[in-house]
Design a protein around this motif. Structure first.
Motif, PDB file in Angstrom:
ATOM      1  N   LYS A  15       0.832  -1.209   0.000  1.00  0.00           N
ATOM      2  CA  LYS A  15       0.000   0.000   0.000  1.00  0.00           C
ATOM      3  C   LYS A  15       0.861   1.252   0.000  1.00  0.00           C
ATOM      4  CE  LYS A  15      -3.949  -2.059   2.463  1.00  0.00           C
ATOM      5  NZ  LYS A  15      -4.700  -2.038   3.727  1.00  0.00           N
ATOM      6  N   ILE A  16       1.934   1.215   0.776  1.00  0.00           N
ATOM      7  CA  ILE A  16       2.804   2.393   0.853  1.00  0.00           C
ATOM      8  C   ILE A  16       3.412   2.708  -0.508  1.00  0.00           C
ATOM      9  CG2 ILE A  16       5.034   3.175   1.746  1.00  0.00           C
ATOM     10  CD1 ILE A  16       4.278   1.938   4.410  1.00  0.00           C
ATOM     11  N   PHE A  17       3.949   1.700  -1.177  1.00  0.00           N
ATOM     12  CA  PHE A  17       4.579   1.954  -2.482  1.00  0.00           C
ATOM     13  C   PHE A  17       3.543   2.336  -3.530  1.00  0.00           C
ATOM     14  CE2 PHE A  17       8.249  -0.490  -0.759  1.00  0.00           C
ATOM     15  CZ  PHE A  17       9.217   0.464  -1.001  1.00  0.00           C
ATOM     16  N   LEU A  18       2.361   1.758  -3.443  1.00  0.00           N
ATOM     17  CA  LEU A  18       1.304   2.149  -4.377  1.00  0.00           C
ATOM     18  C   LEU A  18       0.899   3.609  -4.171  1.00  0.00           C
ATOM     19  CD1 LEU A  18      -0.977  -1.034  -4.390  1.00  0.00           C
ATOM     20  CD2 LEU A  18       0.434  -0.184  -6.264  1.00  0.00           C
ATOM     21  N   ASN A  19       0.909   4.042  -2.906  1.00  0.00           N
ATOM     22  CA  ASN A  19       0.586   5.449  -2.632  1.00  0.00           C
ATOM     23  C   ASN A  19       1.699   6.373  -3.106  1.00  0.00           C
ATOM     24  OD1 ASN A  19      -1.948   5.122  -1.443  1.00  0.00           O
ATOM     25  ND2 ASN A  19      -1.069   4.706   0.581  1.00  0.00           N
ATOM     26  N   GLN A  20       2.934   5.985  -2.856  1.00  0.00           N
ATOM     27  CA  GLN A  20       4.056   6.855  -3.170  1.00  0.00           C
ATOM     28  C   GLN A  20       4.289   6.987  -4.665  1.00  0.00           C
ATOM     29  OE1 GLN A  20       5.749   8.754  -0.912  1.00  0.00           O
ATOM     30  NE2 GLN A  20       4.130   7.979   0.422  1.00  0.00           N
ATOM     31  N   ILE A  21       3.830   6.031  -5.421  1.00  0.00           N
ATOM     32  CA  ILE A  21       4.048   6.118  -6.867  1.00  0.00           C
ATOM     33  C   ILE A  21       3.225   7.239  -7.486  1.00  0.00           C
ATOM     34  CG2 ILE A  21       2.252   4.621  -7.838  1.00  0.00           C
ATOM     35  CD1 ILE A  21       4.552   3.200  -9.364  1.00  0.00           C
ATOM     36  N   GLU A  22       2.256   7.746  -6.731  1.00  0.00           N
ATOM     37  CA  GLU A  22       1.450   8.882  -7.199  1.00  0.00           C
ATOM     38  C   GLU A  22       2.177  10.206  -7.047  1.00  0.00           C
ATOM     39  OE1 GLU A  22      -2.961   8.902  -6.412  1.00  0.00           O
ATOM     40  OE2 GLU A  22      -2.317   7.540  -4.838  1.00  0.00           O
ATOM     41  N   THR A  33      -8.541  -0.284 -13.648  1.00  0.00           N
ATOM     42  CA  THR A  33      -9.741   0.478 -13.284  1.00  0.00           C
ATOM     43  C   THR A  33      -9.832   1.727 -14.139  1.00  0.00           C
ATOM     44  OG1 THR A  33      -9.578  -0.309 -11.004  1.00  0.00           O
ATOM     45  CG2 THR A  33     -10.964   1.616 -11.405  1.00  0.00           C
ATOM     46  N   PRO A  34     -10.941   1.913 -14.865  1.00  0.00           N
ATOM     47  CA  PRO A  34     -11.070   3.082 -15.752  1.00  0.00           C
ATOM     48  C   PRO A  34     -10.996   4.395 -14.976  1.00  0.00           C
ATOM     49  CG  PRO A  34     -12.773   1.457 -16.188  1.00  0.00           C
ATOM     50  CD  PRO A  34     -12.123   1.041 -14.910  1.00  0.00           C
ATOM     51  N   SER A  35     -10.464   5.413 -15.633  1.00  0.00           N
ATOM     52  CA  SER A  35     -10.362   6.743 -15.036  1.00  0.00           C
ATOM     53  C   SER A  35     -11.469   7.631 -15.558  1.00  0.00           C
ATOM     54  CB  SER A  35      -9.008   7.385 -15.376  1.00  0.00           C
ATOM     55  OG  SER A  35      -7.947   6.503 -15.103  1.00  0.00           O
ATOM     56  N   ASN A  36     -11.811   8.642 -14.748  1.00  0.00           N
ATOM     57  CA  ASN A  36     -12.729   9.660 -15.237  1.00  0.00           C
ATOM     58  C   ASN A  36     -12.048  10.470 -16.324  1.00  0.00           C
ATOM     59  OD1 ASN A  36     -14.672   8.871 -13.372  1.00  0.00           O
ATOM     60  ND2 ASN A  36     -13.892  10.288 -11.804  1.00  0.00           N
ATOM     61  N   LYS A  37     -12.827  10.938 -17.243  1.00  0.00           N
ATOM     62  CA  LYS A  37     -12.252  11.680 -18.370  1.00  0.00           C
ATOM     63  C   LYS A  37     -11.502  12.914 -17.900  1.00  0.00           C
ATOM     64  CE  LYS A  37     -15.682  10.247 -21.809  1.00  0.00           C
ATOM     65  NZ  LYS A  37     -16.724  10.703 -22.739  1.00  0.00           N
ATOM     66  N   ASP A  38     -12.040  13.546 -16.822  1.00  0.00           N
ATOM     67  CA  ASP A  38     -11.433  14.796 -16.358  1.00  0.00           C
ATOM     68  C   ASP A  38     -10.356  14.587 -15.301  1.00  0.00           C
ATOM     69  OD1 ASP A  38     -13.209  16.135 -18.000  1.00  0.00           O
ATOM     70  OD2 ASP A  38     -14.751  16.240 -16.438  1.00  0.00           O
ATOM     71  N   ASN A  39     -10.153  13.323 -14.925  1.00  0.00           N
ATOM     72  CA  ASN A  39      -9.194  13.051 -13.847  1.00  0.00           C
ATOM     73  C   ASN A  39      -7.861  12.617 -14.438  1.00  0.00           C
ATOM     74  OD1 ASN A  39      -7.877  12.318 -11.511  1.00  0.00           O
ATOM     75  ND2 ASN A  39      -9.670  11.356 -10.595  1.00  0.00           N
ATOM     76  N   GLN A  40      -7.055  13.603 -14.776  1.00  0.00           N
ATOM     77  CA  GLN A  40      -5.772  13.322 -15.411  1.00  0.00           C
ATOM     78  C   GLN A  40      -4.808  12.654 -14.440  1.00  0.00           C
ATOM     79  OE1 GLN A  40      -4.940  13.699 -18.612  1.00  0.00           O
ATOM     80  NE2 GLN A  40      -2.908  12.836 -18.210  1.00  0.00           N
ATOM     81  N   SER A  41      -4.869  13.044 -13.166  1.00  0.00           N
ATOM     82  CA  SER A  41      -3.916  12.478 -12.218  1.00  0.00           C
ATOM     83  C   SER A  41      -4.149  10.986 -12.000  1.00  0.00           C
ATOM     84  CB  SER A  41      -4.001  13.206 -10.879  1.00  0.00           C
ATOM     85  OG  SER A  41      -5.203  12.915 -10.233  1.00  0.00           O
ATOM     86  N   GLN A  42      -5.411  10.568 -12.026  1.00  0.00           N
ATOM     87  CA  GLN A  42      -5.681   9.150 -11.871  1.00  0.00           C
ATOM     88  C   GLN A  42      -5.103   8.360 -13.036  1.00  0.00           C
ATOM     89  OE1 GLN A  42      -6.723   7.567  -9.407  1.00  0.00           O
ATOM     90  NE2 GLN A  42      -7.219   5.544 -10.205  1.00  0.00           N
ATOM     91  N   MET A  43      -5.215   8.923 -14.240  1.00  0.00           N
ATOM     92  CA  MET A  43      -4.638   8.249 -15.400  1.00  0.00           C
ATOM     93  C   MET A  43      -3.116   8.235 -15.319  1.00  0.00           C
ATOM     94  SD  MET A  43      -5.297   8.958 -19.438  1.00  0.00           S
ATOM     95  CE  MET A  43      -4.359  10.462 -19.435  1.00  0.00           C
ATOM     96  N   ASP A  44      -2.521   9.329 -14.843  1.00  0.00           N
ATOM     97  CA  ASP A  44      -1.072   9.353 -14.668  1.00  0.00           C
ATOM     98  C   ASP A  44      -0.632   8.282 -13.685  1.00  0.00           C
ATOM     99  OD1 ASP A  44      -0.904  11.441 -16.407  1.00  0.00           O
ATOM    100  OD2 ASP A  44      -0.840  12.985 -14.849  1.00  0.00           O
ATOM    101  N   TYR A  45      -1.427   8.125 -12.642  1.00  0.00           N
ATOM    102  CA  TYR A  45      -1.132   7.099 -11.641  1.00  0.00           C
ATOM    103  C   TYR A  45      -1.131   5.720 -12.280  1.00  0.00           C
ATOM    104  CZ  TYR A  45      -1.781   4.397  -7.302  1.00  0.00           C
ATOM    105  OH  TYR A  45      -1.658   3.503  -6.268  1.00  0.00           O
ATOM    106  N   ARG A  46      -2.134   5.438 -13.112  1.00  0.00           N
ATOM    107  CA  ARG A  46      -2.214   4.143 -13.786  1.00  0.00           C
ATOM    108  C   ARG A  46      -1.046   3.948 -14.755  1.00  0.00           C
ATOM    109  NH1 ARG A  46      -7.807   4.065 -16.577  1.00  0.00           N
ATOM    110  NH2 ARG A  46      -7.177   1.922 -17.078  1.00  0.00           N
ATOM    111  N   LEU A  47      -0.670   5.004 -15.446  1.00  0.00           N
ATOM    112  CA  LEU A  47       0.465   4.905 -16.369  1.00  0.00           C
ATOM    113  C   LEU A  47       1.758   4.571 -15.626  1.00  0.00           C
ATOM    114  CD1 LEU A  47      -0.289   7.925 -18.736  1.00  0.00           C
ATOM    115  CD2 LEU A  47      -0.451   5.494 -19.297  1.00  0.00           C
ATOM    116  N   ARG A  48       1.927   5.134 -14.431  1.00  0.00           N
ATOM    117  CA  ARG A  48       3.119   4.843 -13.639  1.00  0.00           C
ATOM    118  C   ARG A  48       3.115   3.384 -13.178  1.00  0.00           C
ATOM    119  NH1 ARG A  48       3.807  10.287  -9.871  1.00  0.00           N
ATOM    120  NH2 ARG A  48       4.092  11.743 -11.601  1.00  0.00           N
ATOM    121  N   LEU A  49       1.937   2.902 -12.833  1.00  0.00           N
ATOM    122  CA  LEU A  49       1.847   1.489 -12.474  1.00  0.00           C
ATOM    123  C   LEU A  49       2.185   0.608 -13.687  1.00  0.00           C
ATOM    124  CD1 LEU A  49      -1.376   1.470 -10.257  1.00  0.00           C
ATOM    125  CD2 LEU A  49       0.997   1.275  -9.514  1.00  0.00           C
ATOM    126  N   GLY A  50       1.813   1.084 -14.871  1.00  0.00           N
ATOM    127  CA  GLY A  50       2.167   0.368 -16.095  1.00  0.00           C
ATOM    128  C   GLY A  50       3.673   0.285 -16.265  1.00  0.00           C
TER     129      GLY A  50
END
Length: 982
Positions: free
Chosen positions: A772-779, A814-831
């Motif tokens: 959980k810690i590393f998943l949080n910090q990757i944001e 998990t799909p991101s909201n269209k207006d939520n760029q940070s959530q998509m950035d988070y997913r890209l980093r996990l990628g």
């Protein structure tokens, strides 16, 4: 005229030399006894007077006594003439130098020494033989002449005591002091008497005025005559009154008085003379004399003398500067380095001053007099010895504790009046000000000058600093606290030298008074602008000080400076007080914020805006002071987070509070509340405001770390040294992870990564929290933290793939909201983390293929092209590193890729699709499994690549399509003709 006056001085000094025998020829063989010598000196004086016509020259200026002693001894005659000579010296010098004050007095050193000898002789031979036992001071302790010391013993045992001698000597001294007004203009003779012989003068006058005259002195015959039997017979003959003890005592006194009529006549005169001198001279000399006359354990004074000396010592306090003189005598400071008297000495002084003299009209009247003297000492403290000032402050506290109401009225209220004037509303004063106002007069608005304000602050400072805490004093000073704070603000802005003193006063005040009262004052300061009647303000003075003046502009409102206010709270360093104040402000803001009208400027709006401003400043500057009640604050945070997603202001305050509490409070009484807050924070992952998302992410990490720091890690296992070291390393890493500083957090992540790679036992037990810690910090937006988080996740996927990879994929797909760029950035980093995992897995990826590939297919259909490109990159990497693992997914992959090339117009997606085909062909070609691909599929791949090479607008896509065609043809050829080289 001057010559005649100089001649008189010469004649007076010459008589002094004659009577002291200084004109006699010195003869070593002189065997005359003392009485013969004295008689010869008296005769020589009389002859000198006759030869120089002294009586005519000093006509009307000779000392003459109202009484005549019957003693004809040479000692007394010598004393009488000595008094005359002493008086003539005083009168001649007075007329020459002091009457018209033309010149400064000139007195020879030898003459001065001779005058001292004469006065000592007069007192030794004239005064002391007639004093009662225990009255006065042993002269032998005060003079150096051996002759006088010996003669004192002789005279005390040989002569009868005569009160008339005492009066004659005291009268002469009194007449000499008669013209005394001040010490600067005193004659030399006056100064000598005042500085050295006041105890002797007092002893004589007090015996004459206060010694019980009904007691016979040394006459056995009189004792027999006044026996009770004789008195009884006389009483029965002269009166019809019954014989009672009271009537008998009265008769004894009456008979004694009849036998001493002369003494009664001069009793009142002696008292009047004493009182006149007592009031005329400096109280210091009176205190010194009276204290000496009280005697010591060795030389006991009569009871009547002790009583009267005690009364006049107490009365000294009622005189102007009496208290100061008393303290100067008791302390007797010599230099500024002298230490403060001991606590026992201070207690004795305080006991003396706090005892109301019997001469005082009332307790209130005494408190009024002594308060004025204390104020005088405080006001002039710069010119008074520090030990005197400190002792005065100590005594003031004792007076406050003993007579609180009177001391408040006459001491504290006058001291703080220049300050409390700030808050008072005086309509009459305002009208007078308007009538007399002169536009050109800059001082017309000034109510209290710089000097008034400074004296008030210094006096309060002296009362507080170095003294024992006094709650009564704090309560009396309450009215001055608000004005003092506004002075502190102004002094902070103007760098006034009053700032330190005012801060000392306020810090002591808030440290001693109850928190409830302190909070009331602090909140009153916050909302002081609501006082619509305020008509005064503090301002800079002309010489750098502070003045109190009327407000010129009606629109000016007195309000605090938020930064200075919070800095002041920080300086007083009272965590309990600040914590209680902070909680009250929080709840006040919470329950009143809905009433705010952003388009209005009402007092309600100003109140709420002021409150929120101070709350934020406190969190920012002194967050460590508000965590005295962390559980209360966390409960407040929880209530603010629930249902406040759209209130940015509320969320900001709640998150700031949470961060401060987690950072500053290592332990909690109710740690379960963190789990509830953690669940609420999870909902903020998708918040529309970027700052809210980032802060909530960091707080989740801090909560996890906080829980692990406080929890037990051994779980009942035997603690070996290795285990203990691992636990300590883990705790330190978690502590670093909760730190605000980025390098410290990065260090904590590195420590955790090393523990993971070593497959540390403690790390394995806490794997879920580490993930959980590393998943949080990757944001995190900071690349330093983000890259360390990616490394940490990669380490987790290497060591614990079946637990870590599903957690990553859960968020990744998990799909991101269209207006939520940070959530998509988070997913890209996990990628990216997944990409590194696939790359390092290499040929062993096959065991994870069924975990990863299905979720990759989900992302391949994501609405965001960036996410589709990310999934294509992952798929491409699998194709390169372990293509055989994709055998059963080949058809599905190729169909998706070919459909994408046919339908998708996004360049990045098309590039990725071509890259997958190329990677897949090369991977399968090298493993000789191309024949497992249906011919129909191969044909479609060839057609699509040829078409793209011919028509696509992107050069890179056309190039990769050409490479793919070449690879496909080569693979097919080698498959059909394995022995062919080309």
């Amino acid at each position: 005229m001057t010559k005649n006056l100089d001649l008189k001085i010469d004649l007076a000094i010459s008589q002094l030399n004659v009577i002291l025998g200084l004109t006699e020829e010195k003869d070593k063989n002189d065997k005359r006894d003392l009485t013969t010598k004295l008689q010869d000196r008296i005769n020589a004086l009389l002859k000198y007077r006759e030869d120089n016509k002294i009586n005519e020259t000093f006509e009307g200026q000779m000392f003459t006594s109202e009484l005549e002693a019957k003693d004809t001894s040479c000692y007394w005659i010598y004393v009488k003439y000595g008094l005359e000579v002493l008086y003539l010296i005083h009168k001649s010098f007075y007329e020459r130098y002091h009457k018209d004050k033309l010149e400064s007095e000139i007195f020879g050193v030898k003459d001065l020494k001779n005058v001292h000898m004469l006065i000592e002789t007069i007192i030794c031979w004239g005064l002391y033989p007639s004093l009662m036992k225990g009255v006065g001071i042993s002269l032998g302790k005060r003079v150096n002449s051996k002759i006088l010391k010996n003669q004192e013993e002789i005279i005390n045992t040989s002569q009868e005591k005569d009160w008339k001698k005492i009066f004659i000597i005291c009268q002469c001294f009194y007449d000499i002091l008669d013209g005394f007004t001040d010490y600067i203009n005193a004659t030399t003779i006056q100064s000598i008497i005042l500085q050295k012989y006041i105890p002797d003068l007092y002893s004589g006058l007090l015996q004459l005025g206060y010694c019980p005259i009904g007691k016979p002195l040394n006459n056995k015959k009189k004792l027999q005559q006044n026996s009770p039997q004789n008195l009884q017979s006389q009483l029965s003959m002269n009166s019809n009154k019954p014989i009672t003890p009271a009537n008998l005592a009265s008769s004894i006194e009456q008979l004694s008085i009849n036998q001493k009529d002369d003494r009664i006549i001069y009793k009142e005169k002696s008292i009047a003379m004493f009182n006149d001198i007592y009031l005329k001279i400096d109280p210091y000399y009176s205190i010194q004399a009276l204290t000496l006359l009280l005697g010591s354990n060795i030389n006991q004074s009569p009871i009547w003398l002790k009583v009267i000396c005690g009364r006049y010592l107490s009365k000294t306090l009622l005189r102007n500067n009496g208290m100061r003189k008393l303290l100067e005598f008791m302390i007797q400071p010599n230099s500024t380095e002298d230490e403060l008297p001991s606590i026992n000495a201070l207690e004795k002084m305080a006991k003396l001053v706090t005892t109301v003299p019997w001469q005082a009209n009332s307790v209130e009247d005494y408190c009024s007099i002594i308060s004025n003297q204390i104020i005088e000492i405080f006001v002039n403290e710069s010119s008074i010895h520090p030990s005197i000032v400190k002792a005065t402050a100590f005594i003031s506290i004792k007076l406050i504790q003993k007579y609180p109401s009177f001391i408040k009225k006459y001491l504290i209220d006058p001291i703080i009046e220049p300050l409390t004037k700030f808050s008072s509303i005086d309509i009459k004063e305002q009208i007078n000000k308007q009538i007399s106002e002169d536009p050109e007069d800059l001082d017309s608005n000034v109510i209290k000058t710089e000097d008034d304000i400074k004296k008030s602050i210094i006096s309060i400072h002296l009362l507080l600093i170095g003294n024992e805490p006094c709650v009564e004093l704090m309560n009396m000073l309450s009215a001055a606290v608000i004005p003092l704070y506004f002075i502190y603000e102004l002094a902070s802005k103007n760098s006034s030298n009053l700032k330190t003193d005012v801060y000392d006063i306020l810090s002591i005040y808030f440290r001693i008074v109850k928190h409830e009262h302190s909070i009331t004052i602090l909140k009153t300061l916050l909302y002081y602008y609501e006082n619509t009647l305020q008509d005064k303000m503090f301002g800079p003075g002309p010489t750098g000080g502070i003045v109190l003046k009327f407000i010129d502009d009606k629109n000016i409102k007195i309000s605090i400076n938020p930064d200075i206010y919070v800095d002041f709270l920080k300086l007083i360093d009272n965590a309990d007080l600040i914590s209680n104040l902070f909680l009250q402000l929080l709840f006040e803001w919470k329950y009143n914020r809905e009433d705010i009208d952003k388009d209005s400027s009402t007092n309600e709006n100003m109140r709420i805006m002021t409150t929120i401003q101070i709350i934020m400043k406190i969190i920012e500057k002194i967050g460590h002071s508000i965590i005295k009640k962390p559980d209360d604050i966390l409960s407040f945070v929880k209530s603010m987070l629930v249902g406040e997603e759209n209130d940015i202001e509320s969320l900001t305050i709640a998150l700031s509070l949470l961060e401060t509490t987690l950072s500053e409070c290592p332990t909690l009484n109710n740690p379960e509340i963190l789990d509830e807050i953690m669940a609420i924070l999870q909902t903020l992952n998708t918040h529309e405001v970027k700052e809210i998302r980032e802060v909530s992410k960091d707080l989740r990490t801090m909560i996890i770390a906080q829980k692990k720091i406080n929890s037990s890690l051994n779980n009942g296992k035997t603690v070996t040294k290795q285990r203990k070291d691992s636990e300590e390393q883990f705790r330190q890493a978690m502590k670093d992870m909760a730190d605000e500083l980025l390098p410290v957090r990065a260090h904590g992540m590195t420590q955790l990564r090393h523990m993971i790679l070593k497959r540390d036992e403690v790390a394995n037990e806490n794997l879920d929290d580490i993930i959980k810690i590393f998943l949080n910090q990757i944001e995190d937006q900071d690349s330093f933290i983000y890259l360390n988080a990616v490394k940490g996740l990669s380490a987790l996927t290497d060591t614990h793939p079946f637990k870590t990879i599903p957690e990553i994929l859960k968020i990744y797909k998990t799909p991101s909201n269209k207006d939520n760029q940070s959530q998509m950035d988070y997913r890209l980093r996990l990628g990216e983390a997944l990409l590194q995992t696939i790359q390092r897995a290499g040929d062993t990826f096959g065991k994870y293929v069924d975990i990863i590939i299905p979720d990759i297919f989900i992302v391949l259909h994501d609405e965001a092209p960036e996410m589709r490109s990310s999934a294509l990159s992952l798929l491409s990497m699998v194709c390169e590193t372990c293509p055989l693992s994709l055998t059963r997914y080949f058809t599905r992959i190729t169909e998706y890729v070919l459909d994408l090339l046919a339908l998708d117009k996004v360049t990045t997606s098309r590039r990725g699709a071509v890259g997958i085909i190329v990677s897949l062909l090369r991977g399968l070609g090298t493993s000789n499994t191309i024949q497992t691909i249906p011919a129909k599929t191969l044909k479609r791949i060839e057609t699509t690549l040829a078409y793209i090479e011919a028509v696509d607008t992107d050069k890179l896509i056309r190039y990769n399509a050409r490479v793919g065609l070449d690879d496909l043809h080569t693979i097919i050829k080698l498959t059909l003709f394995p022995d062919s080289e080309n």
